[in-house]
Motif scaffolding. Structure first.
Motif, PDB file in Angstrom:
ATOM      1  N   LEU A   1       0.849  -1.187   0.000  1.00  0.00           N
ATOM      2  CA  LEU A   1       0.000   0.000   0.000  1.00  0.00           C
ATOM      3  C   LEU A   1       0.884   1.236   0.000  1.00  0.00           C
ATOM      4  O   LEU A   1       1.875   1.293   0.719  1.00  0.00           O
ATOM      5  CB  LEU A   1      -0.865   0.025   1.264  1.00  0.00           C
ATOM      6  CG  LEU A   1      -2.067  -0.911   1.292  1.00  0.00           C
ATOM      7  CD1 LEU A   1      -2.736  -0.839   2.653  1.00  0.00           C
ATOM      8  CD2 LEU A   1      -3.067  -0.564   0.194  1.00  0.00           C
ATOM      9  N   VAL A   2       0.539   2.194  -0.832  1.00  0.00           N
ATOM     10  CA  VAL A   2       1.272   3.463  -0.835  1.00  0.00           C
ATOM     11  C   VAL A   2       0.301   4.529  -0.343  1.00  0.00           C
ATOM     12  O   VAL A   2      -0.737   4.758  -0.964  1.00  0.00           O
ATOM     13  CB  VAL A   2       1.759   3.814  -2.263  1.00  0.00           C
ATOM     14  CG1 VAL A   2       2.603   5.073  -2.243  1.00  0.00           C
ATOM     15  CG2 VAL A   2       2.530   2.644  -2.853  1.00  0.00           C
ATOM     16  N   HIS A   3       0.624   5.101   0.812  1.00  0.00           N
ATOM     17  CA  HIS A   3      -0.295   6.082   1.391  1.00  0.00           C
ATOM     18  C   HIS A   3       0.032   7.473   0.878  1.00  0.00           C
ATOM     19  O   HIS A   3       1.140   7.959   1.059  1.00  0.00           O
ATOM     20  CB  HIS A   3      -0.213   6.040   2.920  1.00  0.00           C
ATOM     21  CG  HIS A   3      -0.487   4.676   3.468  1.00  0.00           C
ATOM     22  ND1 HIS A   3      -1.740   4.099   3.422  1.00  0.00           N
ATOM     23  CD2 HIS A   3       0.325   3.746   4.005  1.00  0.00           C
ATOM     24  CE1 HIS A   3      -1.687   2.883   3.947  1.00  0.00           C
ATOM     25  NE2 HIS A   3      -0.437   2.641   4.305  1.00  0.00           N
ATOM     26  N   GLU A   4      -0.932   8.090   0.234  1.00  0.00           N
ATOM     27  CA  GLU A   4      -0.728   9.439  -0.297  1.00  0.00           C
ATOM     28  C   GLU A   4      -1.492  10.413   0.575  1.00  0.00           C
ATOM     29  O   GLU A   4      -2.674  10.223   0.854  1.00  0.00           O
ATOM     30  CB  GLU A   4      -1.278   9.541  -1.731  1.00  0.00           C
ATOM     31  CG  GLU A   4      -0.596   8.629  -2.724  1.00  0.00           C
ATOM     32  CD  GLU A   4       0.747   9.168  -3.193  1.00  0.00           C
ATOM     33  OE1 GLU A   4       1.028  10.360  -2.949  1.00  0.00           O
ATOM     34  OE2 GLU A   4       1.509   8.388  -3.786  1.00  0.00           O
TER      35      GLU A   4
ATOM     36  N   SER B   1      -4.154  16.862  -1.089  1.00  0.00           N
ATOM     37  CA  SER B   1      -4.644  18.168  -0.646  1.00  0.00           C
ATOM     38  C   SER B   1      -6.133  18.057  -0.303  1.00  0.00           C
ATOM     39  O   SER B   1      -6.769  17.037  -0.525  1.00  0.00           O
ATOM     40  CB  SER B   1      -4.448  19.173  -1.770  1.00  0.00           C
ATOM     41  OG  SER B   1      -5.100  18.672  -2.920  1.00  0.00           O
ATOM     42  N   ARG B   2      -6.719  19.099   0.240  1.00  0.00           N
ATOM     43  CA  ARG B   2      -8.149  19.220   0.549  1.00  0.00           C
ATOM     44  C   ARG B   2      -8.736  17.956   1.177  1.00  0.00           C
ATOM     45  O   ARG B   2      -9.721  17.393   0.711  1.00  0.00           O
ATOM     46  CB  ARG B   2      -8.937  19.589  -0.713  1.00  0.00           C
ATOM     47  CG  ARG B   2      -8.684  21.030  -1.139  1.00  0.00           C
ATOM     48  CD  ARG B   2      -9.511  21.399  -2.353  1.00  0.00           C
ATOM     49  NE  ARG B   2      -9.034  20.702  -3.550  1.00  0.00           N
ATOM     50  CZ  ARG B   2      -9.789  19.936  -4.319  1.00  0.00           C
ATOM     51  NH1 ARG B   2     -11.059  19.765  -4.039  1.00  0.00           N
ATOM     52  NH2 ARG B   2      -9.289  19.362  -5.389  1.00  0.00           N
ATOM     53  N   LYS B   3      -8.066  17.476   2.224  1.00  0.00           N
ATOM     54  CA  LYS B   3      -8.537  16.302   2.971  1.00  0.00           C
ATOM     55  C   LYS B   3      -8.703  15.070   2.088  1.00  0.00           C
ATOM     56  O   LYS B   3      -9.395  14.121   2.424  1.00  0.00           O
ATOM     57  CB  LYS B   3      -9.868  16.602   3.662  1.00  0.00           C
ATOM     58  CG  LYS B   3      -9.700  17.598   4.769  1.00  0.00           C
ATOM     59  CD  LYS B   3     -11.008  17.733   5.499  1.00  0.00           C
ATOM     60  CE  LYS B   3     -10.883  18.783   6.582  1.00  0.00           C
ATOM     61  NZ  LYS B   3     -12.175  19.299   6.996  1.00  0.00           N
ATOM     62  N   LEU B   4      -8.081  15.110   0.893  1.00  0.00           N
ATOM     63  CA  LEU B   4      -8.237  13.977  -0.014  1.00  0.00           C
ATOM     64  C   LEU B   4      -7.111  12.980   0.237  1.00  0.00           C
ATOM     65  O   LEU B   4      -6.224  12.829  -0.568  1.00  0.00           O
ATOM     66  CB  LEU B   4      -8.185  14.490  -1.463  1.00  0.00           C
ATOM     67  CG  LEU B   4      -8.930  13.650  -2.485  1.00  0.00           C
ATOM     68  CD1 LEU B   4     -10.428  13.879  -2.354  1.00  0.00           C
ATOM     69  CD2 LEU B   4      -8.473  14.001  -3.883  1.00  0.00           C
ATOM     70  N   ASN B   5      -7.140  12.348   1.415  1.00  0.00           N
ATOM     71  CA  ASN B   5      -6.106  11.361   1.711  1.00  0.00           C
ATOM     72  C   ASN B   5      -6.522  10.012   1.154  1.00  0.00           C
ATOM     73  O   ASN B   5      -7.652   9.595   1.333  1.00  0.00           O
ATOM     74  CB  ASN B   5      -5.900  11.258   3.222  1.00  0.00           C
ATOM     75  CG  ASN B   5      -5.444  12.583   3.782  1.00  0.00           C
ATOM     76  OD1 ASN B   5      -4.937  13.428   3.035  1.00  0.00           O
ATOM     77  ND2 ASN B   5      -5.659  12.778   5.060  1.00  0.00           N
ATOM     78  N   TYR B   6      -5.602   9.339   0.480  1.00  0.00           N
ATOM     79  CA  TYR B   6      -5.984   8.065  -0.116  1.00  0.00           C
ATOM     80  C   TYR B   6      -4.787   7.124  -0.161  1.00  0.00           C
ATOM     81  O   TYR B   6      -3.652   7.533   0.068  1.00  0.00           O
ATOM     82  CB  TYR B   6      -6.542   8.280  -1.515  1.00  0.00           C
ATOM     83  CG  TYR B   6      -5.592   9.011  -2.452  1.00  0.00           C
ATOM     84  CD1 TYR B   6      -5.522  10.408  -2.442  1.00  0.00           C
ATOM     85  CD2 TYR B   6      -4.773   8.311  -3.327  1.00  0.00           C
ATOM     86  CE1 TYR B   6      -4.646  11.079  -3.262  1.00  0.00           C
ATOM     87  CE2 TYR B   6      -3.904   8.982  -4.167  1.00  0.00           C
ATOM     88  CZ  TYR B   6      -3.838  10.369  -4.131  1.00  0.00           C
ATOM     89  OH  TYR B   6      -2.979  11.039  -4.945  1.00  0.00           O
TER      90      TYR B   6
END
Ligand code: ADP
Ligand code: ZN
Ligand code: MG
Length: 484
Positions: free
Chosen positions: A131-134, A137-142
């Protein structure tokens, strides 16, 4: 500190060195584009059926035989169930009991003491994806999922809790890595995640029979990190006990930058994996013939090779250690040595050339000896030109640079550039006479008893001959002339 004993047991995951994954035909190539190496099997599509890679089984058995394991001929696979987003099928295929290999041994040397370590098991299992955690911006964590590593074959080796210091653990991993690299069954490169290690550490009062409460440090990816984490953890555990506290069985993480371990989760709520036999892979049994055939493929291992180098070639412990540190270096050395009739005379100078000039080259370019543009035969020729007096050691260094640049034959370089050493006595005598005539001060000093003054005259002779005169002859002739 002296009132405590340390017990360490390791679980080492090594990526099996096969071209394709363990249950499908996808490539195991490192560094490919994310998800480039995937298919219906390793992406866990419903109904896809795994097919066992025979080469992976062979690699484990070879490793087991080299480490004195007993090979279990019955093999059954099982599903180990757990939810994890990088294993889409929600179970991992692993071996059911018994593992392919049980009860092995490896001898390690710490200081001047040898210690036989008991190894518990080696079993086969598949790796998970990544898994690569990115953090966008703008609470767009994925998180992104890369399944290139999913279903790559792993061998997991477990040791008994018999390591009793950080140094022993370091020695064990170094020795294990070296044996496995010789076998070629794993590349063991920790940088590429091809060797990872869980470290179990406990301390107990000296003399106490039962082991102390263990802490597991997960996913270590460097050997020196393992050593440092154990050293830290031992000290931490002793401090807790000394201050009247109690240790709990837990999993901790090594924070390499801070040099400390941090609690990750307690082991109390350990998962029940609900193992059950893998219905898509039939149990099978191995024949004695299959196992014996693999036994025959085991090369001479580093310890034995080192002993032989010392005995047959008269090398020092130090040189033999370096030359057998990888199979590639040892092979290169022996190939070069085979060039000589008198191997004993060539063994030491050749060892020096490899451990200094040559290794400086491949270390600085971060490559291996196999990629060096100087072939073993050409290096042997160079050393032989020095040994038979054709060129001086000093000139040899210049020749070596050119060999490295153009991967050319030293004999040709020496001929074309006229670098042959001058050994003709009358020529040398003439140069010596000139040098003496031009160094009245040094001559006077020498005659008044300062023997060291001769150095200046030798220097001048070397300069006049561009370093090509035979130094032994120069020495003798100069002294003769000065003393009369
Ligand atoms: P798991 O970690 O899967 O629960 P095991 O019981 O097989 O599995 O133990 C894993 C490792 O922990 C082994 O290498 C073993 O030697 C080591 N170990 C077990 N008990 C202790 C202890 N008290 N102190 C140090 N190491 C231990
Ligand atoms: Zn696949
Ligand atoms: Mg464990």
């Amino acid at each position: 500190m002296t009132n405590y004993e340390t017990a360490v047991g390791l679980e080492v995951h090594m990526q099996i060195n096969t071209k394709s994954k363990v249950f499908c035909k996808c490539s195991t190539q490192f560094g490919a584009e994310p998800n480039a190496n995937t298919c219906v099997i390793c992406t866990s599509q419903p109904g896809a059926i795994p097919i066992l890679n025979k080469k992976a089984v062979e690699a484990i058995i070879k490793t087991g035989l080299a480490l004195n394991f007993t090979i279990n001929k019955q093999c059954t696979f099982a599903r180990k169930q757990y939810f994890y987003p990088d294993v889409p099928k929600n179970y991992q295929i692993t071996q059911a009991e018994p593992p392919l290999c049980s009860k092995g041994r490896l001898t390690i040397t710490v200081g001047d003491k040898e210690k036989v370590l008991n190894l518990t098991r080696i079993h086969l299992e598949e790796d998970a994806g990544k898994l690569v955690h990115e953090i966008g911006s703008r609470k767009l964590n994925y998180s992104l999922l890369d399944l290139n590593r999913a279903s790559v074959g792993l061998m997991e080796l477990v040791t008994e809790p018999e390591l009793s210091s950080p140094e022993e653990a370091l020695e064990f991993l170094t020795e294990l890595k070296s044996v496995v690299e010789y076998l070629g069954t794993s590349e063991c490169s920790m940088e590429e995640g091809k060797m990872r290690c869980d470290v179990n550490v406990s301390v107990r009062h000296t003399g106490q029979k039962e082991l102390g409460t263990r802490v597991e440090i997960k996913n270590m990816n460097s050997i020196s990190g393992v050593r440092d984490a154990i050293a830290y953890e031992v000290e931490r555990q002793i401090e807790v006990l000394e201050s009247g506290g109690k240790l709990t069985q837990e999993t901790r993480l090594w924070e390499a930058e801070e040099g400390i371990t941090k609690s990750m989760r307690s082991k109390e709520g350990a998962l029940d994996y609900r193992y059950f036999p893998e219905p898509d892979l039939v149990p099978f049994s191995l024949s004695d013939f299959f196992i014996d055939d693999l036994r025959k493929q085991i090369p001479e291992l580093p310890k034995a090779r080192k002993k032989r180098f010392i005995k047959d070639y008269g090398l020092s412990q130090y040189d033999a250690n370096y030359l057998t540190s990888t199979k590639m270096i040892a092979d290169y050395y022996e190939e070069a040595l085979n060039f000589f009739k008198d191997r004993k005379a060539a063994s030491k100078p050749l060892a020096n050339w490899i451990s200094t000039e040559l290794s400086a080259k491949f270390n600085s370019s971060k490559s291996s000896i196999a990629e060096v543009p100087v072939s073993s035969t050409n290096l042997a020729k160079l050393v032989s030109l020095i040994l038979n007096g054709t060129i001086s050691g000093k000139i040899a260094k210049t020749v070596f640079e050119e060999m490295y640049e153009k991967s050319s034959d030293p004999e040709i370089i020496v001929k074309e550039k006229g670098l042959m050493q001058i050994s003709d006595e009358s020529t040398i005598a003439k140069i010596c006479e000139e040098a003496i005539a031009e160094s009245p001060k040094a001559v006077a000093e020498f005659k008044s008893g300062k023997e060291r003054a001769v150095g200046a005259i030798i220097g001048l002779v070397m300069k006049k001959s561009k370093g090509q005169v035979n130094p032994q002859i120069v020495n003798r002739i100069l002294l003769e002339k000065l003393e009369t």
